[in-house]
Design a protein around this motif. Structure first.
Motif, PDB file in Angstrom:
ATOM      1  N   CYS A   1       0.901  -1.131  -0.118  1.00  0.00           N
ATOM      2  CA  CYS A   1       0.021  -0.019   0.184  1.00  0.00           C
ATOM      3  C   CYS A   1       0.832   1.217   0.036  1.00  0.00           C
ATOM      4  O   CYS A   1       0.256   2.392  -0.175  1.00  0.00           O
ATOM      5  CB  CYS A   1      -0.889   0.095   1.229  1.00  0.00           C
ATOM      6  N   SER A   2       2.304   1.213   0.254  1.00  0.00           N
ATOM      7  CA  SER A   2       3.111   2.497   0.171  1.00  0.00           C
ATOM      8  C   SER A   2       2.926   3.174   1.113  1.00  0.00           C
ATOM      9  O   SER A   2       3.684   4.377   1.259  1.00  0.00           O
ATOM     10  CB  SER A   2       3.004   3.041  -0.979  1.00  0.00           C
TER      11      SER A   2
ATOM     12  N   GLN B   1      -0.315  -6.714  -5.107  1.00  0.00           N
ATOM     13  CA  GLN B   1      -0.130  -4.955  -4.915  1.00  0.00           C
ATOM     14  C   GLN B   1      -1.002  -4.277  -5.920  1.00  0.00           C
ATOM     15  O   GLN B   1      -1.539  -3.378  -5.535  1.00  0.00           O
ATOM     16  CB  GLN B   1       1.607  -4.613  -5.309  1.00  0.00           C
TER      17      GLN B   1
ATOM     18  N   GLN C   1      -3.367  -1.452  -4.594  1.00  0.00           N
ATOM     19  CA  GLN C   1      -3.611  -0.126  -5.244  1.00  0.00           C
ATOM     20  C   GLN C   1      -4.955   0.451  -5.817  1.00  0.00           C
ATOM     21  O   GLN C   1      -5.446   1.497  -5.707  1.00  0.00           O
ATOM     22  CB  GLN C   1      -2.606   0.051  -6.214  1.00  0.00           C
TER      23      GLN C   1
ATOM     24  N   ARG D   1      -2.119   8.388   2.188  1.00  0.00           N
ATOM     25  CA  ARG D   1      -2.048   7.530   0.800  1.00  0.00           C
ATOM     26  C   ARG D   1      -1.114   8.460   0.283  1.00  0.00           C
ATOM     27  O   ARG D   1      -0.841   9.659   0.107  1.00  0.00           O
ATOM     28  CB  ARG D   1      -3.238   7.605   0.055  1.00  0.00           C
TER      29      ARG D   1
ATOM     30  N   LYS E   1       2.358   7.889  -3.384  1.00  0.00           N
ATOM     31  CA  LYS E   1       2.289   7.095  -4.767  1.00  0.00           C
ATOM     32  C   LYS E   1       2.773   5.508  -4.468  1.00  0.00           C
ATOM     33  O   LYS E   1       3.553   5.423  -3.494  1.00  0.00           O
ATOM     34  CB  LYS E   1       3.433   7.740  -5.583  1.00  0.00           C
ATOM     35  N   PRO E   2       2.387   4.451  -5.308  1.00  0.00           N
ATOM     36  CA  PRO E   2       2.817   3.358  -5.232  1.00  0.00           C
ATOM     37  C   PRO E   2       4.150   2.986  -5.316  1.00  0.00           C
ATOM     38  O   PRO E   2       4.766   3.694  -6.296  1.00  0.00           O
ATOM     39  CB  PRO E   2       1.889   2.504  -6.050  1.00  0.00           C
TER      40      PRO E   2
END
Length: 124
Positions: free
Chosen positions: A22-23, A92, A96, A113, A115-116
């Motif tokens: 999820c970054s 992933q 996303q 949140r 960027k991935p």
């Protein structure tokens, strides 16, 4: 420090403290690490750093650097609770998509949140 804990910590630092799926930022030693993001400890619990076996142990995955990535507790649990966990890359992409719809993390966490990441594989 046990081997898996060391591998998790190494992956955490290589990934700059971000979940491979999820970054979002994770905490490694204490939920207080996310205080700069304005998250109270109870909200930060799903973002606890875990050792993610890219190839699950039940499928022969080993505790080695190339098989361990850092993932938040929520992403790790949701991937491995499936009957047939998807590949790290497919998972992933799924995460996303859910994030884009605001349907992955609780609202208080979702505001983080970012960027991935390019790949769920650990760096180095």
């Amino acid at each position: 420090m046990p081997k898996l804990q060391r591998l998790r910590t190494d992956a955490f630092h290589a990934q700059k403290g971000r979940c491979c799926y999820c970054s979002l930022p994770m905490w490694n030693a204490s939920p207080d690490e996310l205080k700069p993001f304005g998250l109270p400890a109870r909200t930060a619990n799903p973002l606890r750093c875990t050792a993610e076996h890219l190839v699950a142990q039940q499928d022969g995955g080993k505790d080695v650097a190339g098989n361990i990535a850092a993932a938040c507790w929520l992403c790790n649990q949701r991937r491995h609770k499936r009957k047939s966990p998807p590949s790290p890359e497919a998972y992933q992409a799924f995460v996303q998509k859910r994030l884009a719809k605001g349907k992955w993390h609780p609202p208080g966490v979702a505001k983080l949140r970012v960027k991935p990441r390019a790949s769920p594989r650990p760096a180095g």
